[in-house]
Design an enzyme around this catalytic site. Structure first.
Site, PDB file in Angstrom:
ATOM      1  N   HIS A  86       0.813  -1.217   0.000  1.00  0.00           N
ATOM      2  CA  HIS A  86       0.000   0.000   0.000  1.00  0.00           C
ATOM      3  C   HIS A  86       0.853   1.276   0.000  1.00  0.00           C
ATOM      4  CE1 HIS A  86      -3.382   2.617   0.186  1.00  0.00           C
ATOM      5  NE2 HIS A  86      -2.784   3.254   1.173  1.00  0.00           N
ATOM      6  N   TYR A 133       1.776   5.063  -2.524  1.00  0.00           N
ATOM      7  CA  TYR A 133       2.029   6.459  -2.123  1.00  0.00           C
ATOM      8  C   TYR A 133       3.437   6.907  -2.510  1.00  0.00           C
ATOM      9  CZ  TYR A 133      -2.510   7.180  -0.589  1.00  0.00           C
ATOM     10  OH  TYR A 133      -3.859   7.357  -0.643  1.00  0.00           O
ATOM     11  N   HIS A 150      -8.594   0.091 -11.846  1.00  0.00           N
ATOM     12  CA  HIS A 150      -8.340   1.124 -10.844  1.00  0.00           C
ATOM     13  C   HIS A 150      -6.889   1.598 -10.899  1.00  0.00           C
ATOM     14  CE1 HIS A 150      -8.040   3.253  -7.066  1.00  0.00           C
ATOM     15  NE2 HIS A 150      -7.082   2.435  -6.694  1.00  0.00           N
ATOM     16  N   PHE A 151      -5.926   0.669 -10.842  1.00  0.00           N
ATOM     17  CA  PHE A 151      -4.550   1.190 -10.761  1.00  0.00           C
ATOM     18  C   PHE A 151      -4.011   1.606 -12.126  1.00  0.00           C
ATOM     19  CE2 PHE A 151      -3.663  -3.467 -10.071  1.00  0.00           C
ATOM     20  CZ  PHE A 151      -2.993  -3.714 -11.248  1.00  0.00           C
ATOM     21  N   HIS A 152      -4.791   1.355 -13.162  1.00  0.00           N
ATOM     22  CA  HIS A 152      -4.403   1.989 -14.429  1.00  0.00           C
ATOM     23  C   HIS A 152      -4.880   3.446 -14.486  1.00  0.00           C
ATOM     24  CE1 HIS A 152      -3.064  -1.958 -15.706  1.00  0.00           C
ATOM     25  NE2 HIS A 152      -2.409  -1.339 -16.671  1.00  0.00           N
ATOM     26  N   ARG A 198      -9.392 -10.719 -12.492  1.00  0.00           N
ATOM     27  CA  ARG A 198      -8.169 -10.036 -12.912  1.00  0.00           C
ATOM     28  C   ARG A 198      -7.123 -11.093 -13.237  1.00  0.00           C
ATOM     29  NH1 ARG A 198      -5.256  -7.586  -7.474  1.00  0.00           N
ATOM     30  NH2 ARG A 198      -3.753  -6.870  -9.017  1.00  0.00           N
ATOM     31  N   ARG A 199      -6.109 -10.708 -13.953  1.00  0.00           N
ATOM     32  CA  ARG A 199      -4.915 -11.514 -14.158  1.00  0.00           C
ATOM     33  C   ARG A 199      -5.120 -12.779 -14.964  1.00  0.00           C
ATOM     34  NH1 ARG A 199      -1.894 -10.968  -8.298  1.00  0.00           N
ATOM     35  NH2 ARG A 199      -0.562  -9.307  -9.028  1.00  0.00           N
TER      36      ARG A 199
HETATM   37 CU   CU1 Z   1      -3.980   0.008  -0.667  1.00  0.00          CU
END
Ligand code: CU1
Length: 546
Positions: free
Chosen positions: A220, A224, A371-373, A436-437
């Site tokens: 996580h 950041y 989301h993380f794209h 996913r994946r």
């Molecule tokens: Cu997270």
């Protein structure tokens, strides 16, 4: 304050950027292959496996591109704002670079040999060749050496300027370095004490829950670590580019401190469906996760205050009149701005992922990938591109020409369109339950699989457009590094608005903040971690050292 990064420090920063952009080229190609396979109408040649390509993509873009770009940017930022590195620090920076590069090469070779097809999260019980884990260790250790050089320069500056707050950009880079060092302790723990001995055959089992917990203690804050350099550009560099002022130095520092405090003791929100962790601890960590809303909104407020102050100083009236006054023709502003805009849906998606109940709907679906794209592959990466457009020519003694500036804006628009299609399709089909994946070949017989096909095709269309975007950015990068006309490109650093309050020194009191950080981590992890060790399943030896 220097206005130009010293040539020697510049070479160190550039070396990092070269590796980052090579990783972008290869990782981007791997991404294209994946969406083509998922569309169902393409098979990989030469016995290359789908998961192997997935690993290449994730490792190169999620780990290599980011870490190298960030360290390179931070070296340049600290040298620019706190002065040229002393030779010892520069040497340490280079040692860190070579150690990281050696580790990257070790991991890359193993992935290419199909000996490390373990995805970029390398969860046990997937097992890679020990050289892959050793390579990862080198990358982490190398980054500590580079980060150590940054911290040494910061401490030196503080000694030379007693009682003064450090330059804002240096402070932010140091926060991110501390975040990285504290976070990587987790991944170093699982790699050194579990995965490496296990892959060498020294132990026969690995406690999967403990390894995942250590991974997400790191995983996580990793996001950041990616995000904070983008925030540095938004807080400190964009105001200067648009000709405005930083809204508040203190607010910027406080938000970075809060990001440091609330990004680490929260890894359980990636493990909400895992047994073996008491619900009350998951609840506590979810609450801490949501605390990040505070510095996020502080950041949004601060940035838009800067934009509005600038627009009004140019005579804008009405509620949104200032919006039109922003320099939309300047890629150094517009490209990161598109990244900022993407953070609005990206942040909303993050709130969904971190919420226990809503997470059940999207967990392990391709929604998460979508989301993380948006976060990493749009907000962060477009901001990194926006940084590269002035940083690379600054360091190579060249200039961003009008033509390249225009192409850079085209690049960002191509990226935004491609990503909207691809990430949008991933979010949508994730809600329909697509995993996913996985590739079509592994879930093709599922009764719902036919409903997913149009979305997979949309992903391939979006992914292909994105690959075009990658070709464009590489073209611009090579131009700025080797071919653009010689000249002086500014390294923009914003000044704080005159009306802003003086920065209180408590914001730079590391004893306080590191103590709070340690306390939060201990509160969030000690009891559940002790539980995991005490209640390790029979046969599993848990964490080998214990
Ligand atoms: Cu997270």
């Amino acid at each position: 304050m220097m206005t130009k990064v010293d040539r020697r420090d510049g070479r160190l920063a550039l070396a990092h950027l070269y590796v980052a952009f090579i990783a972008l080229a290869l990782g981007g190609l791997a991404g294209l292959l994946q969406v083509l396979v998922r569309s169902g109408s393409f098979t990989l040649p030469a016995n290359i496996g789908y998961y192997q390509v997935l690993t290449v993509h994730g490792v190169l873009l999620g780990l290599v591109l980011t870490t190298f770009f960030i360290l390179g940017f931070q070296h340049a930022a600290i040298s620019r704002t706190s002065g040229t590195y002393r030779s010892g620090s520069r040497k340490a920076g280079w040692i860190g670079f070579w150690v990281m590069l050696t580790g990257t090469a070790m991991a890359a070779v193993m992935i290419l040999l199909n000996e490390a097809t373990v995805l970029y999260t390398f969860y046990a019980p997937l097992q890679a060749h020990w050289i892959f884990y050793l390579g990862l260790t080198f990358v982490v250790v190398g980054s500590w050496i580079g980060g150590g050089a940054m911290i040494a320069e910061y401490i030196h500056w503080r000694k030379q300027h007693p009682g003064q707050p450090s330059p804002l950009l240096t402070f932010m880079a140091i926060i991110n370095t501390v975040l990285w060092i504290v976070a990587t302790l987790g991944v170093a723990g699982t790699v050194l004490f579990q995965l490496l001995p296990w892959s060498l055959g020294l132990v026969s089992e690995v406690d999967v829950l403990i390894s995942r917990t250590l991974f997400w203690y790191f995983g996580h804050p990793l996001v950041y670590f990616w995000l904070l350099p983008a925030y540095m550009a938004w807080y400190v560099i964009i105001p200067k580019i648009i000709g405005g002022k930083i809204f508040s130095d203190s607010l910027a520092r406080l938000s970075f401190i809060l990001f440091l405090l609330f990004s680490i003791p929260v890894g359980f929100h990636h493990q909400l469906v895992e047994p073996g962790i008491d619900a009350s601890w998951k609840f506590l960590q979810v609450v801490l996760t949501f605390m990040v809303v505070i510095p996020s909104l502080m950041t949004a407020f601060s940035l838009f205050a800067t934009f509005e102050m600038y627009g009004r100083s140019k005579g804008a009236t009405g509620l949104f009149g200032w919006f039109k006054k922003l320099p939309w023709g300047d890629a150094r502003f517009t490209v990161p701005f598109i990244g900022m805009a993407a953070f609005i849906p990206a942040g909303a998606g993050g709130l969904i992922n971190a919420s226990n109940q809503m997470n059940q709907v999207v967990h392990n679906t391709i929604w998460v990938t979508g989301h993380f794209h948006l976060t990493l592959a749009t907000s962060v990466v477009l901001t990194f591109f926006g940084i590269a457009y002035w940083l690379v020519p600054h360091l190579t003694g060249r200039v961003l020409t009008k033509k390249m500036n225009k192409l850079a804006i085209v690049q960002a628009v191509v990226w935004a369109v491609g990503m909207s299609i691809m990430s949008g399709a991933m979010h949508a089909v994730g809600l329909l339950g697509a995993p996913r994946r996985s590739s079509f070949s592994t879930y093709g017989d599922a009764p719902q699989a036919l409903d997913w096909i149009p979305y997979q095709v949309a992903q391939a269309v979006g992914g292909t457009i994105l690959f075009l975007g990658i070709i464009l950015i590489l073209y611009i990068f090579v131009n700025l590094a080797f071919f653009a006309p010689k000249g002086e490109e500014e390294f923009p650093i914003g000044e704080t608005a005159d009306e802003a309050e003086k920065t209180p020194m408590v914001l730079e009191n590391w004893e306080i903040w590191l103590t709070v950080l340690a306390a939060l981590i201990l509160i969030a992890y000690t009891v559940p971690f002790a539980d995991m060790i005490q209640n390790a399943p029979p046969g599993s030896k848990g964490f080998k050292l214990w």
